[in-house]
Design an enzyme around this catalytic site. Structure first.
Site, PDB file in Angstrom:
ATOM      1  N   ASN A 135       0.778  -1.360   0.202  1.00 44.71           N
ATOM      2  CA  ASN A 135       0.009   0.095   0.015  1.00 44.71           C
ATOM      3  C   ASN A 135       0.896   1.415  -0.077  1.00 44.71           C
ATOM      4  O   ASN A 135       1.983   1.238   0.291  1.00 44.71           O
ATOM      5  CB  ASN A 135      -0.778  -0.022   0.962  1.00 44.71           C
ATOM      6  CG  ASN A 135      -1.866   1.285   1.241  1.00 44.71           C
ATOM      7  OD1 ASN A 135      -2.415   1.384   0.190  1.00 44.71           O
ATOM      8  ND2 ASN A 135      -1.934   1.763   2.491  1.00 44.71           N
TER       9      ASN A 135
ATOM     10  N   HIS B 105       0.763   5.284   1.484  1.00 43.38           N
ATOM     11  CA  HIS B 105      -0.183   6.057   2.462  1.00 43.38           C
ATOM     12  C   HIS B 105       0.580   7.655   2.341  1.00 43.38           C
ATOM     13  O   HIS B 105       1.864   7.604   2.327  1.00 43.38           O
ATOM     14  CB  HIS B 105       0.125   5.440   3.708  1.00 43.38           C
ATOM     15  CG  HIS B 105      -0.804   6.188   4.679  1.00 43.38           C
ATOM     16  ND1 HIS B 105      -2.072   6.034   4.645  1.00 43.38           N
ATOM     17  CD2 HIS B 105      -0.348   7.172   5.656  1.00 43.38           C
ATOM     18  CE1 HIS B 105      -2.554   6.944   5.799  1.00 43.38           C
ATOM     19  NE2 HIS B 105      -1.684   7.694   6.182  1.00 43.38           N
TER      20      HIS B 105
END
Ligand code: GRF
Length: 205
Positions: free
Chosen positions: A108, A110
């Site tokens: 991911n 972020h």
């Protein structure tokens, strides 16, 4: 079937990271094959970005994990890449990507220097907090919200930013460079784990 690592990208909205990853594949700085996009909003701009590249784009409203798992079967992905997918993954999906070493092959990006400003609106929170530095984190995903092992971080100055929008503009430039680069070394298994104070650390090997 290509011998490149097979990735499925998950996104919910604009899709600028999707584009950055696709460009990096085009210019061969990222060696991977995007098998499909999974999105939870039919009108999200990222849907058209995938379609215009001839990539399968699946809209699965509500992030229904049983449906996602069904769709994934035909793509046999090695890795899941979250690019602005605004949902916390649950066990069924996490386990689909569980590696023999125990981590999940899910990554991911972020918009903050984690563990600061987990959750939504990382850039806005940094601006409203009066931070002088903001940042971007690429991390492996686990059960928590933006808590998995950190792979790479870049900080940038926002001391002269007059708006959260300006922080985001700078941040996205950083994201689009950092994500393909970090994903490349993750997919090439160029990292190792180390446990420190009950946390798993990821470092280049
Ligand atoms: C990015 O800021 C990313 O860090 C966060 O969600 C945003 C997605 O933007 N997870 P985009 O859809 O890739 O343009």
């Amino acid at each position: 079937m290509s011998s490149l690592p097979r990735i499925v990208i998950f996104a919910s909205g604009r899709g600028s990271n999707f584009e950055a990853l696709a460009h990096a594949i085009d210019d061969r700085s990222l060696c991977a094959s995007i098998e499909a996009l999974i999105c939870d909003h039919k009108d999200a701009p990222v849907m058209n970005k995938a379609k215009s590249r001839g990539l399968p784009a699946h809209c699965i409203p509500g992030g229904d994990e049983a449906k996602i798992l069904e769709v994934l079967k035909s793509y046999a992905p090695d890795f899941a890449v979250m690019a602005g997918y605004m949902r916390v993954l649950k066990k069924p999906l996490l386990n689909r990507f569980r590696s023999s070493e125990g981590y999940y092959k899910i990554v991911n990006i972020h918009p903050s220097l984690l563990p600061a400003f987990a959750g939504l609106d990382g850039y806005r929170k940094a601006f409203e907090h009066g931070c002088k530095l903001a940042g971007v984190t690429v991390h492996l995903v686990d059960e928590g919200l933006d808590q998995g092992p950190i792979c790479a971080q870049v900080a940038f100055s926002i001391a002269d930013c007059d708006s959260a929008a300006e922080v985001e503009r700078r941040g996205l430039i950083v994201e689009h460079a950092l994500y393909p680069k970090t994903l490349q070394w993750i997919l090439k298994n160029q990292f190792k784990f180390r446990n420190v104070a009950e946390r798993t650390h990821v470092r280049p090997s």
